[in-house]
Scaffold this motif. Structure first.
Motif, short mmCIF file in Angstrom:
data_model
loop_
_atom_site.label_atom_id
_atom_site.label_comp_id
_atom_site.label_asym_id
_atom_site.label_seq_id
_atom_site.Cartn_x
_atom_site.Cartn_y
_atom_site.Cartn_z
N GLY A 16 0.84 -1.18 0.00
CA GLY A 16 0.00 0.00 0.00
C GLY A 16 0.88 1.23 0.00
N THR A 17 0.83 1.97 1.09
CA THR A 17 1.64 3.19 1.19
C THR A 17 2.61 3.16 2.36
OG1 THR A 17 -0.10 4.26 2.51
CG2 THR A 17 -0.18 4.58 0.12
N SER A 18 2.69 2.01 3.07
CA SER A 18 3.53 1.96 4.27
C SER A 18 4.38 0.70 4.27
CB SER A 18 2.66 1.98 5.54
OG SER A 18 1.84 3.12 5.57
N PHE A 72 -5.64 -7.65 -3.65
CA PHE A 72 -6.29 -6.37 -3.40
C PHE A 72 -6.67 -5.61 -4.68
CE2 PHE A 72 -3.43 -7.02 0.31
CZ PHE A 72 -4.43 -7.27 1.24
N GLY A 73 -5.98 -5.87 -5.80
CA GLY A 73 -6.30 -5.19 -7.04
C GLY A 73 -6.17 -3.68 -6.91
N ALA A 74 -6.71 -2.96 -7.89
CA ALA A 74 -6.60 -1.50 -7.91
C ALA A 74 -7.44 -0.85 -6.82
CB ALA A 74 -7.02 -0.96 -9.28
N SER A 75 -8.50 -1.52 -6.39
CA SER A 75 -9.41 -0.93 -5.41
C SER A 75 -8.91 -1.06 -3.98
CB SER A 75 -10.79 -1.58 -5.51
OG SER A 75 -10.71 -2.95 -5.10
N GLY A 76 -7.95 -1.96 -3.75
CA GLY A 76 -7.45 -2.18 -2.39
C GLY A 76 -8.22 -3.23 -1.63
N VAL A 77 -9.34 -3.72 -2.16
CA VAL A 77 -10.14 -4.76 -1.49
C VAL A 77 -10.71 -5.75 -2.51
CG1 VAL A 77 -10.77 -3.32 0.49
CG2 VAL A 77 -12.18 -3.26 -1.58
N ALA A 78 -10.16 -5.78 -3.72
CA ALA A 78 -10.80 -6.44 -4.86
C ALA A 78 -11.28 -7.86 -4.57
CB ALA A 78 -9.86 -6.44 -6.05
N ASN A 79 -10.43 -8.69 -3.99
CA ASN A 79 -10.79 -10.09 -3.79
C ASN A 79 -10.89 -10.47 -2.31
OD1 ASN A 79 -10.88 -11.16 -6.60
ND2 ASN A 79 -8.75 -10.45 -6.62
N CYS A 80 -11.00 -9.45 -1.46
CA CYS A 80 -11.19 -9.74 -0.04
C CYS A 80 -12.49 -10.53 0.16
CB CYS A 80 -11.27 -8.43 0.75
SG CYS A 80 -9.66 -7.65 1.00
N ASN A 81 -12.40 -11.56 0.99
CA ASN A 81 -13.56 -12.39 1.37
C ASN A 81 -14.15 -13.16 0.19
OD1 ASN A 81 -13.34 -11.36 4.05
ND2 ASN A 81 -14.41 -9.50 3.36
N GLY A 89 -8.09 -5.52 3.68
CA GLY A 89 -7.92 -4.32 2.87
C GLY A 89 -6.46 -3.95 2.86
N ILE A 90 -5.99 -3.40 1.75
CA ILE A 90 -4.56 -3.12 1.63
C ILE A 90 -4.09 -2.11 2.67
CG2 ILE A 90 -4.78 -1.25 -0.07
CD1 ILE A 90 -2.30 -2.50 -1.46
N ALA A 91 -4.98 -1.22 3.11
CA ALA A 91 -4.61 -0.22 4.11
C ALA A 91 -4.53 -0.81 5.51
CB ALA A 91 -5.60 0.95 4.09
N ASN A 92 -5.05 -2.03 5.68
CA ASN A 92 -5.14 -2.63 7.01
C ASN A 92 -4.12 -3.75 7.23
OD1 ASN A 92 -7.44 -0.98 7.22
ND2 ASN A 92 -8.74 -2.63 6.38
N VAL A 93 -3.21 -3.95 6.28
CA VAL A 93 -2.24 -5.04 6.40
C VAL A 93 -1.25 -4.74 7.52
CG1 VAL A 93 -0.34 -6.24 5.24
CG2 VAL A 93 -2.43 -5.68 3.97
#
Length: 316
Positions: A31-33, A92-101, A120-124
């Motif tokens: 993500g960003t971190s 996560f794909g471009a949306s950051g949650v694409a294939n979650c669950n 979600g990619i922001a929650n990793v």
């Protein structure tokens, strides 16, 4: 004046102990971190294998020498770490949650540890990977050497060149937990960052001129590494990363060639002592910019500017 050569062979390399049982933790941007990435050993690793072919021609007449060789390597099950960016992008794909669950991606999702906010990619918080026998790889290319040597005045002068041209470097689909996380691709001419391939400029070589007079020798050498492309897409070069709203980042997409000049002076004494002084990168060229943490590609270029080295060797 003419020779032909060729060969074929097979080889294998077993995994070292640390790849069977060891583990380490690295930091990677997800993500960003920066997030923790565990790289675990795999007791089920098989030896990696290779089949190699090569053939070439040598021409030598007087002071002229040239050789051209073709090589072809086929690697089966190379031992590598799972592609981190491929795993992240696939889940996560471009949306950051694409294939979650998504039930089909459940095993891949289980590789991640998330905050209480969920997938979600922001929650990793953490990603678990292993060393594995990766997809087969095939690569081929050409090696060239050429030189011309002649007498000039009290000494000799030699001009020549050496180079490698990579024709292809193809890897198959890579799957993790039954999901393709890195589709097959040809890595030639690409940075290949966060894939299972290294940066692969298509052309590398040098041109040189060398003068020898008695015990003294002076060599000037021009080194060249071809430009190549950062293959990463919108996540790095998309419109959301521009200095202006909606502007796309282009700097660093095409990494420029790296060109340097070296000079070496060598003097050999009758006592078996040799003295050498080498000036590397005498024009103090910076490595070309790349959008990496170091602002250059450390696998390909050097951050060292003008460097002076001295050496003394003694034969007994």
């Amino acid at each position: 004046w003419l020779a032909l050569r060729g060969g074929a062979g097979t080889t294998f390399r077993g995994p070292p102990a640390q790849q069977l049982e060891g583990n380490l933790t690295a930091l990677q941007i997800i993500g960003t971190s920066f997030r923790a990435v565990d790289i675990n050993g795999n007791p089920n690793l098989a030896p990696e294998k290779a089949t190699t072919y090569s053939g070439g021609v040598i021409v030598q007449s007087g002071g002229f020498f040239a050789s051209l060789d073709y090589f072809n390597y086929k690697l089966k099950g190379p031992i590598e770490g799972e592609p981190i960016q491929g795993i992240v992008s696939t889940l996560f794909g471009a949306s950051g949650v694409a294939n979650c669950n998504n039930p089909a991606y459940a095993a891949l999702q289980a590789r991640f540890t998330f905050t209480a906010a969920g997938c979600g990619i922001a929650n990793v918080q953490r990603l678990r990977t292993t060393v594995f026998n990766s997809a087969d790889v095939s690569t081929s290319g050409l090696d060239l050497q050429v030189s011309l040597r002649g007498d000039i005045g009290p000494g000799t002068l030699t001009v020549g060149a050496n180079g490698t041209y990579v024709i292809d470097y193809k890897t198959g689909d890579i799957t993790v937990e039954g999901i393709v996380v890195q589709p097959a691709f040809d890595g030639v001419g690409l940075l290949n960052y966060q894939t299972t391939a290294y940066p692969l400029p298509q052309v590398k070589g040098n041109w040189y001129v060398q003068g020898d007079v008695g015990a003294a020798s002076l060599r000037l050498q021009f080194n060249y590494i071809d430009g190549y492309t950062d293959q990463r897409g919108a996540a790095i070069f998309g419109p959301n990363n521009g200095a202006l709203a909606g502007a796309a980042v282009t700097t660093g997409k095409n990494i420029a060639p790296f060109k340097t000049m070296d000079a070496t002076f060598r003097y050999s004494l009758n006592t078996g002592t040799s003295l050498a002084v080498t000036a590397q990168n005498i024009f103090d060229r910076n490595p070309p910019f790349a959008r990496l943490d170091q602002n250059y590609d450390p696998f390909t270029a050097s951050p060292l500017g003008f460097t002076l080295k001295g050496a003394i060797t003694q034969k007994f």
